[in-house]
Design a protein around this motif. Structure first.
Motif, PDB file in Angstrom:
ATOM      1  N   GLY A  36       0.816  -1.212   0.000  1.00  0.00           N
ATOM      2  CA  GLY A  36       0.000   0.000   0.000  1.00  0.00           C
ATOM      3  C   GLY A  36       0.849   1.260   0.000  1.00  0.00           C
ATOM      4  N   GLN A  37       1.949   1.246   0.748  1.00  0.00           N
ATOM      5  CA  GLN A  37       2.838   2.410   0.768  1.00  0.00           C
ATOM      6  C   GLN A  37       3.465   2.641  -0.603  1.00  0.00           C
ATOM      7  N   GLY A  38       3.836   1.558  -1.291  1.00  0.00           N
ATOM      8  CA  GLY A  38       4.415   1.699  -2.618  1.00  0.00           C
ATOM      9  C   GLY A  38       3.433   2.304  -3.603  1.00  0.00           C
ATOM     10  N   ILE A  39       2.182   1.889  -3.514  1.00  0.00           N
ATOM     11  CA  ILE A  39       1.152   2.460  -4.387  1.00  0.00           C
ATOM     12  C   ILE A  39       0.964   3.942  -4.077  1.00  0.00           C
ATOM     13  N   ALA A  40       0.919   4.275  -2.793  1.00  0.00           N
ATOM     14  CA  ALA A  40       0.720   5.669  -2.392  1.00  0.00           C
ATOM     15  C   ALA A  40       1.882   6.560  -2.831  1.00  0.00           C
ATOM     16  N   ARG A  41       3.111   6.021  -2.799  1.00  0.00           N
ATOM     17  CA  ARG A  41       4.288   6.809  -3.171  1.00  0.00           C
ATOM     18  C   ARG A  41       4.417   7.012  -4.676  1.00  0.00           C
ATOM     19  N   SER A  42       3.837   6.135  -5.452  1.00  0.00           N
ATOM     20  CA  SER A  42       4.014   6.189  -6.902  1.00  0.00           C
ATOM     21  C   SER A  42       3.230   7.349  -7.495  1.00  0.00           C
ATOM     22  N   SER A  43       3.546   7.669  -8.718  1.00  0.00           N
ATOM     23  CA  SER A  43       2.819   8.730  -9.424  1.00  0.00           C
ATOM     24  C   SER A  43       1.600   8.196 -10.159  1.00  0.00           C
ATOM     25  N   VAL A  44       1.343   6.900 -10.031  1.00  0.00           N
ATOM     26  CA  VAL A  44       0.217   6.273 -10.726  1.00  0.00           C
ATOM     27  C   VAL A  44      -1.035   6.417  -9.874  1.00  0.00           C
ATOM     28  N   ALA A  45      -2.132   6.832 -10.476  1.00  0.00           N
ATOM     29  CA  ALA A  45      -3.384   7.013  -9.745  1.00  0.00           C
ATOM     30  C   ALA A  45      -3.891   5.672  -9.233  1.00  0.00           C
ATOM     31  N   ARG A  46      -4.494   5.699  -8.059  1.00  0.00           N
ATOM     32  CA  ARG A  46      -5.006   4.456  -7.461  1.00  0.00           C
ATOM     33  C   ARG A  46      -5.910   3.713  -8.417  1.00  0.00           C
ATOM     34  N   GLU A  47      -6.782   4.413  -9.122  1.00  0.00           N
ATOM     35  CA  GLU A  47      -7.746   3.728  -9.989  1.00  0.00           C
ATOM     36  C   GLU A  47      -7.088   3.036 -11.176  1.00  0.00           C
ATOM     37  N   ASP A  48      -5.820   3.316 -11.411  1.00  0.00           N
ATOM     38  CA  ASP A  48      -5.104   2.675 -12.517  1.00  0.00           C
ATOM     39  C   ASP A  48      -4.289   1.469 -12.068  1.00  0.00           C
ATOM     40  N   VAL A  49      -4.292   1.169 -10.768  1.00  0.00           N
ATOM     41  CA  VAL A  49      -3.525   0.038 -10.237  1.00  0.00           C
ATOM     42  C   VAL A  49      -4.485  -1.063  -9.811  1.00  0.00           C
ATOM     43  N   PHE A  50      -4.281  -2.258 -10.340  1.00  0.00           N
ATOM     44  CA  PHE A  50      -5.106  -3.421 -10.003  1.00  0.00           C
ATOM     45  C   PHE A  50      -4.448  -4.145  -8.836  1.00  0.00           C
ATOM     46  N   VAL A  51      -5.140  -4.178  -7.701  1.00  0.00           N
ATOM     47  CA  VAL A  51      -4.573  -4.735  -6.471  1.00  0.00           C
ATOM     48  C   VAL A  51      -5.337  -5.998  -6.080  1.00  0.00           C
ATOM     49  N   THR A  52      -4.605  -7.081  -5.904  1.00  0.00           N
ATOM     50  CA  THR A  52      -5.157  -8.357  -5.440  1.00  0.00           C
ATOM     51  C   THR A  52      -4.607  -8.669  -4.058  1.00  0.00           C
ATOM     52  N   THR A  53      -5.474  -9.143  -3.161  1.00  0.00           N
ATOM     53  CA  THR A  53      -5.008  -9.770  -1.930  1.00  0.00           C
ATOM     54  C   THR A  53      -5.888 -10.985  -1.643  1.00  0.00           C
ATOM     55  N   LYS A  54      -5.529 -11.723  -0.587  1.00  0.00           N
ATOM     56  CA  LYS A  54      -6.148 -13.036  -0.375  1.00  0.00           C
ATOM     57  C   LYS A  54      -6.372 -13.297   1.110  1.00  0.00           C
ATOM     58  N   VAL A  55      -7.398 -14.081   1.406  1.00  0.00           N
ATOM     59  CA  VAL A  55      -7.671 -14.495   2.783  1.00  0.00           C
ATOM     60  C   VAL A  55      -6.962 -15.823   3.049  1.00  0.00           C
ATOM     61  N   TRP A  56      -6.277 -15.912   4.207  1.00  0.00           N
ATOM     62  CA  TRP A  56      -5.508 -17.116   4.511  1.00  0.00           C
ATOM     63  C   TRP A  56      -6.397 -18.179   5.153  1.00  0.00           C
ATOM     64  N   ASN A  57      -5.862 -19.390   5.208  1.00  0.00           N
ATOM     65  CA  ASN A  57      -6.614 -20.572   5.648  1.00  0.00           C
ATOM     66  C   ASN A  57      -7.129 -20.467   7.083  1.00  0.00           C
ATOM     67  N   ASP A  58      -6.402 -19.774   7.944  1.00  0.00           N
ATOM     68  CA  ASP A  58      -6.824 -19.700   9.345  1.00  0.00           C
ATOM     69  C   ASP A  58      -7.947 -18.683   9.581  1.00  0.00           C
ATOM     70  N   ARG A  59      -8.426 -18.050   8.495  1.00  0.00           N
ATOM     71  CA  ARG A  59      -9.505 -17.077   8.624  1.00  0.00           C
ATOM     72  C   ARG A  59     -10.735 -17.496   7.830  1.00  0.00           C
ATOM     73  N   HIS A  60     -10.836 -18.771   7.473  1.00  0.00           N
ATOM     74  CA  HIS A  60     -12.011 -19.238   6.737  1.00  0.00           C
ATOM     75  C   HIS A  60     -13.268 -19.101   7.600  1.00  0.00           C
ATOM     76  N   GLY A  61     -14.412 -19.039   6.938  1.00  0.00           N
ATOM     77  CA  GLY A  61     -15.697 -18.840   7.601  1.00  0.00           C
ATOM     78  C   GLY A  61     -16.230 -17.459   7.264  1.00  0.00           C
ATOM     79  N   TYR A  62     -17.533 -17.297   7.270  1.00  0.00           N
ATOM     80  CA  TYR A  62     -18.157 -16.061   6.801  1.00  0.00           C
ATOM     81  C   TYR A  62     -17.700 -14.839   7.607  1.00  0.00           C
ATOM     82  N   ASP A  63     -17.977 -14.834   8.895  1.00  0.00           N
ATOM     83  CA  ASP A  63     -17.660 -13.659   9.710  1.00  0.00           C
ATOM     84  C   ASP A  63     -16.162 -13.434   9.818  1.00  0.00           C
ATOM     85  N   GLU A  64     -15.408 -14.514   9.953  1.00  0.00           N
ATOM     86  CA  GLU A  64     -13.954 -14.378  10.095  1.00  0.00           C
ATOM     87  C   GLU A  64     -13.327 -13.825   8.822  1.00  0.00           C
TER      88      GLU A  64
END
Length: 274
Positions: A58-86
C-alpha cells in the motif's frame, strides 16, 4: 504508461495480464519494489495476508505517481480465517494495512478442504463484492472438484482461479475447466521458483528470439491466455519480466516447452493443505 494488455473478466471488469507478485518480499522492501514496478509500467500487484507485506504494498502504491484507480490490487484471505464472519474481519484487516478503500480482486488463498469452510468463505466474498469493497472475487489453488461445489452452492462464478502453473505443471485440465466456466486462469510460481532460469531448452528458445529463458516462459504464459505474476526485487529484472510483448513463440517453440511437462509441483497439492 501501462505496458501490459488487459484481459476481460466475467464480471465486466478487466485485469492487466502481467503483474508483480510479491511473495516472500519483506514488508520493508515491498514499498520500494512496488514503486519501481509501477514506474516501469506495471499496473497489477498481487499480495496476500500470508505474505505479511500488505502495508508495504500500500505504501508503494501511495508513493508512486500512478493514480489508485489505474492500479489493479489483489489480496487473499488465509486458511486460518475461513468462515463467513472471520473472512469479513480478515478483509477489513487487509484493507486497513493496504490503506485502500477497496481491492480490485479478493481471493480465497487455498480451499483447505478438510476445514470444509470454503463455501462460507466465498459467501463472504460475495458480500464484499456486493458492497463494492472487493470489485472482483475469485479463488486460488482450487481444483475443478472444489470449483464444482462452489458453483453449485454459491451465486457468483469466480472471476479468477490462481494456480501453480509453469512448463513442468501446465495444468491443462484445470485451465480447460476454468475456460469452460468463464474463469480466468492466473499463474503463480510462473518460473517454477527459478527452475526456468537455467534450462537448456528454454535457453535455446531464448537465444533464437534474443530473449532470456525467463522471458520465454512468461511469453508462453501470455500466449496460453494466462494472467501471470512473476516476482522480483531487482529493478532490471522487474523491467525485463514486462518486456515480453514484442515477440511470439512459434509452433516448434511451443512443442519444445510442452515436452517439459512432468507434473511436478513446487508447492503443495491443494487437497493436502489445511
Amino acid at each position: 504508461m501501462e505496458l501490459s494488455p488487459r484481459l476481460p473478466l466475467n464480471d465486466g471488469l478487466s485485469i492487466p495480464q502481467l503483474g508483480l507478485g510479491v511473495y516472500k518480499i519483506a514488508d520493508a522492501l515491498a514499498a520500494d519494489t512496488v514503486q519501481v514496478a509501477l514506474d516501469a509500467g506495471y499496473r497489477h500487484v498481487d499480495t496476500a495476508a500470508l505474505y505479511a507485506n500488505e502495508r508495504g504494498v500500500g505504501q508503494g502504491i501511495a508513493r508512486s505517481s500512478v493514480a489508485r484507480e489505474d492500479v489493479f490490487v489483489t489480496t487473499k484471505v488465509w486458511n486460518d480465517r475461513h468462515g463467513y464472519d472471520e473472512t469479513l474481519r480478515a478483509f477489513d484487516e487487509s484493507l486497513g494495512k493496504l490503506g485502500l478503500d477497496y481491492v480490485d480482486l479478493y481471493l480465497i488463498h487455498w480451499p483447505a478442504p478438510r476445514q470444509d469452510r470454503y463455501v462460507d468463505t466465498y459467501r463472504a466474498l460475495e458480500a464484499l463484492r456486493a458492497d463494492g469493497r472487493a470489485r472482483s472475487i475469485g479463488v486460488s489453488n482450487f481444483h475443478p472438484h472444489h470449483l464444482e461445489r462452489l458453483l453449485a452452492e454459491t451465486s457468483i462464478v469466480p472471476a479468477v482461479n490462481q494456480i501453480e502453473l509453469h512448463p513442468w505443471l501446465p495444468q491443462a485440465e484445470t485451465r480447460a475447466y476454468n475456460a469452460a466456466h468463464g474463469i480466468r486462469t492466473e499463474s503463480w510460481s510462473p518460473l517454477a521458483r527459478g527452475r526456468a532460469i537455467d534450462n537448456p531448452v528454454l535457453d535455446a528458445i531464448g537465444a533464437k528470439h534474443g530473449k532470456s529463458a525467463a522471458q520465454v516462459v512468461l511469453r508462453w504464459h501470455v500466449q496460453l491466455g494466462n494472467i501471470v505474476i512473476p516476482k522480483s526485487v531487482t529493478p532490471a529484472r522487474i523491467g525485463a519480466n514486462l518486456d515480453v510483448f514484442d515477440f511470439a513463440l512459434d509452433d516448434d517453440d511451443l512443442a519444445a516447452i510442452a515436452a517439459l511437462d512432468s507434473g511436478e509441483r513446487t508447492g503443495k497439492d491443494p487437497d493436502d493443505l489445511d
